[in-house]
Design a protein around this motif. Sequence first.
Motif, PDB file in Angstrom:
ATOM      1  N   VAL A   1       0.292  -0.695  -4.688  1.00 23.09           N
ATOM      2  CA  VAL A   1      -1.125  -0.371  -4.860  1.00 23.09           C
ATOM      3  C   VAL A   1      -1.367   1.065  -4.394  1.00 23.09           C
ATOM      4  O   VAL A   1      -1.093   1.397  -3.244  1.00 23.09           O
ATOM      5  N   HIS A   2      -1.848   1.898  -5.295  1.00 21.25           N
ATOM      6  CA  HIS A   2      -2.205   3.259  -4.891  1.00 21.25           C
ATOM      7  C   HIS A   2      -3.560   3.245  -4.196  1.00 21.25           C
ATOM      8  O   HIS A   2      -4.508   2.620  -4.673  1.00 21.25           O
ATOM      9  N   THR A   3      -3.627   3.919  -3.075  1.00 20.58           N
ATOM     10  CA  THR A   3      -4.867   4.024  -2.310  1.00 20.58           C
ATOM     11  C   THR A   3      -5.094   5.495  -1.977  1.00 20.58           C
ATOM     12  O   THR A   3      -4.254   6.340  -2.318  1.00 20.58           O
ATOM     13  N   ASN A   4      -6.187   5.781  -1.308  1.00 24.23           N
ATOM     14  CA  ASN A   4      -6.425   7.180  -0.942  1.00 24.23           C
ATOM     15  C   ASN A   4      -5.873   7.503   0.444  1.00 24.23           C
ATOM     16  O   ASN A   4      -6.373   8.364   1.138  1.00 24.23           O
ATOM     17  N   LYS A   5      -4.812   6.809   0.838  1.00 23.24           N
ATOM     18  CA  LYS A   5      -4.147   7.100   2.108  1.00 23.24           C
ATOM     19  C   LYS A   5      -2.901   7.954   1.853  1.00 23.24           C
ATOM     20  O   LYS A   5      -2.542   8.238   0.726  1.00 23.24           O
TER      21      LYS A   5
ATOM     22  N   SER B   1       0.752   9.041   1.196  1.00 21.86           N
ATOM     23  CA  SER B   1       1.829   8.410   0.438  1.00 21.86           C
ATOM     24  C   SER B   1       2.912   7.923   1.380  1.00 21.86           C
ATOM     25  O   SER B   1       3.148   8.518   2.428  1.00 21.86           O
TER      26      SER B   1
ATOM     27  N   GLY C   1     -11.189   6.534   4.237  1.00 24.83           N
ATOM     28  CA  GLY C   1      -9.831   7.046   4.112  1.00 24.83           C
ATOM     29  C   GLY C   1      -9.535   8.185   5.061  1.00 24.83           C
ATOM     30  O   GLY C   1      -8.534   8.878   4.922  1.00 24.83           O
TER      31      GLY C   1
ATOM     32  N   GLY D   1       0.001   4.305  -0.832  1.00 24.77           N
ATOM     33  CA  GLY D   1      -0.695   5.571  -0.623  1.00 24.77           C
ATOM     34  C   GLY D   1      -1.051   6.248  -1.938  1.00 24.77           C
ATOM     35  O   GLY D   1      -1.096   5.613  -2.990  1.00 24.77           O
ATOM     36  N   SER D   2      -1.232   7.542  -1.876  1.00 21.14           N
ATOM     37  CA  SER D   2      -1.892   8.238  -2.980  1.00 21.14           C
ATOM     38  C   SER D   2      -0.960   8.713  -4.097  1.00 21.14           C
ATOM     39  O   SER D   2      -1.384   8.857  -5.227  1.00 21.14           O
TER      40      SER D   2
ATOM     41  N   TYR E   1      -7.109   4.118   9.449  1.00 20.01           N
ATOM     42  CA  TYR E   1      -8.022   4.941   8.650  1.00 20.01           C
ATOM     43  C   TYR E   1      -9.423   4.340   8.750  1.00 20.01           C
ATOM     44  O   TYR E   1      -9.563   3.130   8.935  1.00 20.01           O
TER      45      TYR E   1
ATOM     46  N   ASP F   1       0.866  -1.178   0.000  1.00 17.77           N
ATOM     47  CA  ASP F   1       0.000   0.000   0.000  1.00 17.77           C
ATOM     48  C   ASP F   1       0.903   1.228   0.000  1.00 17.77           C
ATOM     49  O   ASP F   1       1.496   1.575   1.016  1.00 17.77           O
TER      50      ASP F   1
ATOM     51  N   GLU G   1     -13.234   3.686   6.785  1.00 13.26           N
ATOM     52  CA  GLU G   1     -13.513   3.139   5.447  1.00 13.26           C
ATOM     53  C   GLU G   1     -13.527   4.217   4.362  1.00 13.26           C
ATOM     54  O   GLU G   1     -13.433   3.916   3.183  1.00 13.26           O
TER      55      GLU G   1
END
Lengths: 472, 281
Positions: free
Chosen positions: A47-51, A53, A384, A13-14, A380, A11, A382
Amino acid sequence: MLATRCKAIVDVGSYCQLLTPAIPTLTGIMLCGCYKLKAVQMEVTGVHTNKMSTDAYRGAGRPEAAYIIERVMDLVASELGLDPVQVRLKNMPEPTEFPFQTATGLQYDSGNYQAAFNKARELADWPNLLKERDTARKAGRLFGIGLSTYVEICALGPSKTMAAGGWEWGCVRIEISGKVTVITGTTPHGQGQETSFAQIAADRLGVPIEDIVVLRGDTATAHFGRDTYGSRATALGGTAIVMSIDKIIEKTKTLAAALLKSTPEKIEFEDGKFFVSGEANNELGWGQLASEAYVAKNLPPGFEPGLEASSFFEPPNCTFPFGTHIVAVEVDRDTGQVKILKYIAVDDCGKQVNPLLVEGQVQGGIAQSIGAALMEKTVYDENGQLLTGEFMDYAIPRAADIPDYVLGSTETPSPSNPLGVKGVGEAGTIGATPAIANAVIDALSPLGIRHLDLPFTPERVWRAIQENGGGS
Amino acid sequence: MIAAAFDYVRPATLDEALEHLAKHGEDAKVLAGGHSLIPAMKLRLSQPRVVVDIGRIRDLHSMSERDGKIAIGALTTHYEIESSDFLKRSCPLLPEVAGKIGDVQVRNKGTIGGSCVHADPAGDWPAAMLALDAEFEIGSPRGNRTVVAKDFFVDMLTSAVQPDEILKFILVPVTAQTTAYVKFAQKASGFAIAGVAAFVDKARKEVALGVTGVAAKAYRAAGVEAALRGLELSAATIATAAQKAADGIDPLSDIHASAEFRAHLGRVQAKRALELAASRG
């Protein structure tokens, strides 16, 4: 052990920041650990997520590698019914096998993994520690011992291996007074190189440490520099200073020869004094020579006034510090709380310039690892939204969480720089987490627990105990 | 974070403070040690228009015996309680609780009155106040009234003190040494995930238990108390009774502990508090 295959879903992050993808990559490169693996396969999926970076944090990829391989060593030992000590010893390269080529393409510069491993077990009083565990277990206590042997990569790094220059710069000036100004391109921000660089210069120049000023951190004075990161400042920045000092000494021999009516090749330099070989009573010190060099009335033909030199050090290789950490823990069966009972660490960071600073780095690094292993967790919701946004919710270790450390060291000089130093800024975070993890799992192993993910928060440990029928 | 703008007044007497409260009603907030109010204001969870600083009202800063009880002024700091030899002799539960609150900085500034009125569900004092059946003397323009502990802690962050009232004194009994406070703390904040204060009366074969952190407000573990009434305390009787420490309770759940774990810790801490208190005399 012949090979490992590792698949990491990371993960990140963004956004991709400076080193976002480099960190799991470094994990793969360091995955051999202290062992003679013939092959390593590492597959990383970012994996890019909305958390938030991710980027480099003390250890940056190496703690993950040490954690994976050291957990694997314990799992191998437990699956095969072998002693975790023997599994490790059997797979380590011998000191004579260095420089050691790893399956991932690194060349470990120097090492004596067995020496650190044995010394740590001596300091831990290993046979008695095992007895203590037996006694505790017979009394129904969840007592565990964990060990980790680690190797890490420091002194980053040769320019050809990096995105941009991996060199370091330093400048030394003997002032007209004979006092010394050292300028480093590294930027110590608490590591203490203002002291260790002054020590290096004092030793090499033969002047009192009080006569040295170390400047850093301002491009108006330090014109070049690649900075302090990757545990590189002493190995690379220190070497740039040494190179500059050696240039000044060579230059000063010419001046001393002229003033002592001799020739440069007959001039010897020792303990801050220049003298004609065999005539130790006829000597010149830095004060007189610096004065002559700047007043410039008696300079030999072609001698450039002043005594200043700067150098760029391009390292031939990284350095590879190593060590062994041993931890004893007890788990509270009723609450899942982990208590560290004993902590022993033997770190080999090559030649030590300042053992107090080395110990400070190790202590701080282990403390950070205790946080990583037992309490630090970014949560976080759900959507984000960060739930652990302040230190009222995000736990970091405090003084009361830190056990007494028993710290030792071995010194295996690095051939990659004239100082023989390797680096120690991140060692604690690399060696400690897997040792604590192995200790906690060992404590829970009588319940049949083989693995738990970090961090070992009380509820996570308590649930594992409940699910395995270990509740009181 | 920066607090919203507010006016600040620092009355010298209680009457003057009550006048400010009467004038501003719910727009005013009382400031004592500032260790609950100021963080809440900085996060703008609390945005009073007027802050009434009662910190200089000397009358509320005291510890004394009154009619066989101990009267503690609302402005007494945690540290003053923690370090009081008088309380260590006469009501040792209070110094023990005080010593487990936050850290030294918090204990130096935070006050027992402020903490009780704030009624944080994870605060330490409510557990002790309940176990000791403390009484709260509250002043207002209408005069004084006294509220007992079980009625004082009304709900999460809500005590019996009304916007125009000020807590003046807390009255606790003189007790034997058979009291204890044990806390399973949330690692980051030090607040209780489960804190249990126990008061063991060996002569009357009764125990009193206050539990904090587990539910929206601190409570008396009535099931445990009933189960032990008239019994000799032993490891076995304590262990059995402590199982009832979260009976009939709706436990809180958050990122630090699930409801199930909180309830479990409440039972574990009840057992440990009783064992410890019983061992002290």
